[in-house]
Enzyme design. Structure first.
Site, PDB file in Angstrom:
ATOM      1  N   SER A 184       0.843  -1.199   0.000  1.00  0.00           N
ATOM      2  CA  SER A 184       0.000   0.000   0.000  1.00  0.00           C
ATOM      3  C   SER A 184       0.875   1.244   0.000  1.00  0.00           C
ATOM      4  O   SER A 184       1.962   1.240   0.592  1.00  0.00           O
ATOM      5  CB  SER A 184      -0.880   0.000   1.255  1.00  0.00           C
ATOM      6  N   TYR A 212      -1.446  -0.797  10.823  1.00  0.00           N
ATOM      7  CA  TYR A 212      -1.605  -1.128   9.394  1.00  0.00           C
ATOM      8  C   TYR A 212      -0.416  -0.625   8.584  1.00  0.00           C
ATOM      9  O   TYR A 212       0.237  -1.388   7.862  1.00  0.00           O
ATOM     10  CB  TYR A 212      -2.909  -0.521   8.860  1.00  0.00           C
TER      11      TYR A 212
HETATM   12  N1  NAP Z   1      -8.729  -1.669  -0.721  1.00  0.00           N
HETATM   13  C1  NAP Z   1      -7.760  -0.771  -0.668  1.00  0.00           C
HETATM   14  O1  NAP Z   1      -7.995   0.443  -0.841  1.00  0.00           O
HETATM   15  C2  NAP Z   1      -6.349  -1.215  -0.445  1.00  0.00           C
HETATM   16  C3  NAP Z   1      -5.342  -0.237  -0.485  1.00  0.00           C
HETATM   17  C4  NAP Z   1      -4.022  -0.624  -0.288  1.00  0.00           C
HETATM   18  C5  NAP Z   1      -3.725  -1.961  -0.053  1.00  0.00           C
HETATM   19  N2  NAP Z   1      -4.734  -2.882  -0.002  1.00  0.00           N
HETATM   20  C6  NAP Z   1      -4.343  -4.280   0.254  1.00  0.00           C
HETATM   21  O2  NAP Z   1      -4.942  -5.120  -0.693  1.00  0.00           O
HETATM   22  C7  NAP Z   1      -5.051  -6.446  -0.163  1.00  0.00           C
HETATM   23  C8  NAP Z   1      -6.434  -6.995  -0.453  1.00  0.00           C
HETATM   24  O3  NAP Z   1      -7.380  -6.230   0.274  1.00  0.00           O
HETATM   25  P1  NAP Z   1      -8.835  -5.890  -0.272  1.00  0.00           P
HETATM   26  O4  NAP Z   1      -8.921  -4.420  -0.362  1.00  0.00           O
HETATM   27  O5  NAP Z   1      -9.179  -6.714  -1.453  1.00  0.00           O
HETATM   28  O6  NAP Z   1      -9.685  -6.313   1.019  1.00  0.00           O
HETATM   29  P2  NAP Z   1     -10.817  -7.408   1.271  1.00  0.00           P
HETATM   30  O7  NAP Z   1     -11.903  -7.280   0.270  1.00  0.00           O
HETATM   31  O8  NAP Z   1     -11.156  -7.267   2.707  1.00  0.00           O
HETATM   32  O9  NAP Z   1     -10.050  -8.782   1.038  1.00  0.00           O
HETATM   33  C9  NAP Z   1      -9.114  -9.250   1.960  1.00  0.00           C
HETATM   34  C10 NAP Z   1      -8.970 -10.740   1.809  1.00  0.00           C
HETATM   35  O10 NAP Z   1      -8.000 -11.161   2.789  1.00  0.00           O
HETATM   36  C11 NAP Z   1      -8.555 -12.264   3.480  1.00  0.00           C
HETATM   37  N3  NAP Z   1      -8.064 -12.396   4.850  1.00  0.00           N
HETATM   38  C12 NAP Z   1      -8.160 -11.503   5.873  1.00  0.00           C
HETATM   39  N4  NAP Z   1      -7.650 -12.026   6.996  1.00  0.00           N
HETATM   40  C13 NAP Z   1      -7.213 -13.274   6.677  1.00  0.00           C
HETATM   41  C14 NAP Z   1      -6.617 -14.315   7.410  1.00  0.00           C
HETATM   42  N5  NAP Z   1      -6.378 -14.226   8.726  1.00  0.00           N
HETATM   43  N6  NAP Z   1      -6.290 -15.456   6.771  1.00  0.00           N
HETATM   44  C15 NAP Z   1      -6.561 -15.611   5.464  1.00  0.00           C
HETATM   45  N7  NAP Z   1      -7.142 -14.670   4.709  1.00  0.00           N
HETATM   46  C16 NAP Z   1      -7.477 -13.505   5.312  1.00  0.00           C
HETATM   47  C17 NAP Z   1     -10.044 -12.007   3.500  1.00  0.00           C
HETATM   48  O11 NAP Z   1     -10.728 -13.208   3.775  1.00  0.00           O
HETATM   49  P3  NAP Z   1     -12.184 -13.202   4.493  1.00  0.00           P
HETATM   50  O12 NAP Z   1     -13.128 -12.777   3.410  1.00  0.00           O
HETATM   51  O13 NAP Z   1     -12.332 -14.603   4.960  1.00  0.00           O
HETATM   52  O14 NAP Z   1     -12.110 -12.196   5.607  1.00  0.00           O
HETATM   53  C18 NAP Z   1     -10.256 -11.494   2.080  1.00  0.00           C
HETATM   54  O15 NAP Z   1     -10.386 -12.565   1.186  1.00  0.00           O
HETATM   55  C19 NAP Z   1      -4.734  -6.301   1.328  1.00  0.00           C
HETATM   56  O16 NAP Z   1      -3.413  -6.732   1.561  1.00  0.00           O
HETATM   57  C20 NAP Z   1      -4.850  -4.804   1.588  1.00  0.00           C
HETATM   58  O17 NAP Z   1      -4.053  -4.362   2.649  1.00  0.00           O
HETATM   59  C21 NAP Z   1      -6.022  -2.547  -0.186  1.00  0.00           C
END
Ligand code: NAP
Length: 361
Positions: A184, A212
């Site tokens: 990020s 975070y």
């Molecule tokens: N969205 C943004 O604006 C943004 C910005 C910068 C970086 N990111 C990064 O992008 C990545 C994906 O995030 P996203 O935005 O797509 O969020 P998301 O929709 O919440 O997806 C996160 C995924 O991680 C899984 N997860 C969480 N805790 C876990 C655990 N203990 N063991 C295994 N799986 C786990 C979740 O599974 P469950 O569904 O079972 O909870 C979900 O499938 C993350 O690393 C996040 O930090 C996102």
């Protein structure tokens, strides 16, 4: 003096975050959506956290381009339901998608090690590990995993680092191969004290945002050293990417008012499909290994980092701090229960013992 330099870096980091928020669509206007991928037949990709958001889109698009995809998830039922849905909707000329589900819970280091054991036991090549799963529990009080680590640090850095190291035998078999960490832009606001990665000593006040951003900075620092410690003959590229600011479930723990703003800002936020482009680019573009090699030649360089517009960018200044990065590297091995020479031994084909509490494997 040191404090004022830190303050300047923090302001620069904040400007990067604000820039990404307001200009990400403009900066990425040259990219197709969905991203156009080459044929990926016979290549295996592991995508963690592929039941939702960016990971879901990443897994689906890889599979639709012919890849063998392993959805590494904690909710296996949700993953099987998604596969069924994709099989019926997929435009892939009637061929079934080549996807499977394996269970992993990043809140348990033992679960990560079990996953790696099971996968390595297949003795099959792995083309890319996409460490996508992550949490961002802003506003939630400090919490610890059963392994004793602050939960952002564990899910966003320690567990993915353990997974990457333990999967090295499969990645070497799949070489040239890649480790892609979904990071990020917010890593540039992070702070890592290698002696207190779970923020328990009180030297730095814990907030969930600190948890975070610091977990993401630790991942960039660790990845930079990992890339340098992997001999060129291994053919493994290590990359961090920023997906942009993306409308996904990651905001589910944010205060209601922020969630409402999130819902009403489609012109600012990227869709999950747009947010998956930097991961897909880093995992498949043929120029990525060459770029990683060019960085490796410079001892002082930080980890390869691609922005949401799929262009290389410099990670935060703190990620270039080789001394702190080395200490984060060593501490990470200690916290995940691996010997600090684990990478060295694994690339030589030797076995490595991993201990959590009193368990050994
Ligand atoms: N969205 C943004 O604006 C943004 C910005 C910068 C970086 N990111 C990064 O992008 C990545 C994906 O995030 P996203 O935005 O797509 O969020 P998301 O929709 O919440 O997806 C996160 C995924 O991680 C899984 N997860 C969480 N805790 C876990 C655990 N203990 N063991 C295994 N799986 C786990 C979740 O599974 P469950 O569904 O079972 O909870 C979900 O499938 C993350 O690393 C996040 O930090 C996102």
């Amino acid at each position: 003096m040191k404090d004022s330099l830190g303050c300047i870096e923090w302001i620069k980091g904040m400007m990067n975050v604000i820039h990404e928020m307001f200009f990400q669509k403009y900066d990425a206007r040259h990219l197709h959506n969905p991203m156009q991928l080459p044929s990926l037949h016979n290549l295996t990709f592991i995508v963690t956290g592929s039941t939702s958001g960016i990971g879901l889109q990443t897994a689906r698009q890889l599979a639709e381009s012919g890849a063998h995809v392993v959805m590494a998830v904690r909710n296996t039922k949700a993953a099987h339901e998604l596969i069924q849905k994709w099989q019926t909707e997929s435009p892939s000329e009637g061929l079934p998608l080549n996807i499977e589900v394996m269970e992993i819970d990043l809140l348990s280091l033992d679960s990560v090690a079990r996953f790696a054991d099971l996968y390595n036991a297949r003795s099959e090549p792995l083309y890319a590990l996409i460490n996508n799963a992550g949490i961002c529990s802003i506003g939630v009080p400090q919490k610890f995993s059963k392994d004793g680590h602050e939960v952002h640090m564990q899910v966003n850095h320690l567990a993915p680092a353990l997974l990457a190291v333990l999967l090295l035998p499969s990645l070497i078999r799949g070489s040239p191969s890649r480790i892609v960490n979904v990071n990020s832009v917010v890593h540039s606001l992070g702070f890592v004290d290698p002696e207190d990665m779970s923020f328990v000593k009180g030297n730095k006040k814990f907030t969930s945002f600190v948890g975070y951003s610091s977990s993401k900075l630790a991942q960039v620092m660790f990845s930079g050293i990992l890339q340098k410690r992997l001999p060129a003959e291994c053919g493994i590229s290590v990359v961090c990417v920023s997906p942009g600011i993306v409308k996904t479930n990651v905001v589910r723990d944010l205060p209601k008012i922020v969630q409402a703003a999130h819902a009403w800002t489609p012109y600012i936020y990227l869709s999950p499909q747009e947010g998956s482009r930097s991961s897909l680019f880093a995992a498949t573009d043929p120029q990525v290994p060459e770029y990683c090699e060019s960085l490796k030649a410079d001892e002082r360089s930080a980890c390869a980092f691609f922005s949401q517009d799929c262009r290389p960018s410099n990670p935060a200044k703190e990620a270039w701090n080789t001394e702190t990065s080395r200490r984060v590297w060593e501490k990470t091995f200690e916290l995940v229960g691996l010997p600090v020479d684990a990478v060295n031994n694994l690339v030589r084909g030797k076995e490595v013992k991993c201990s959590f509490g009193d368990q050994y494997r």
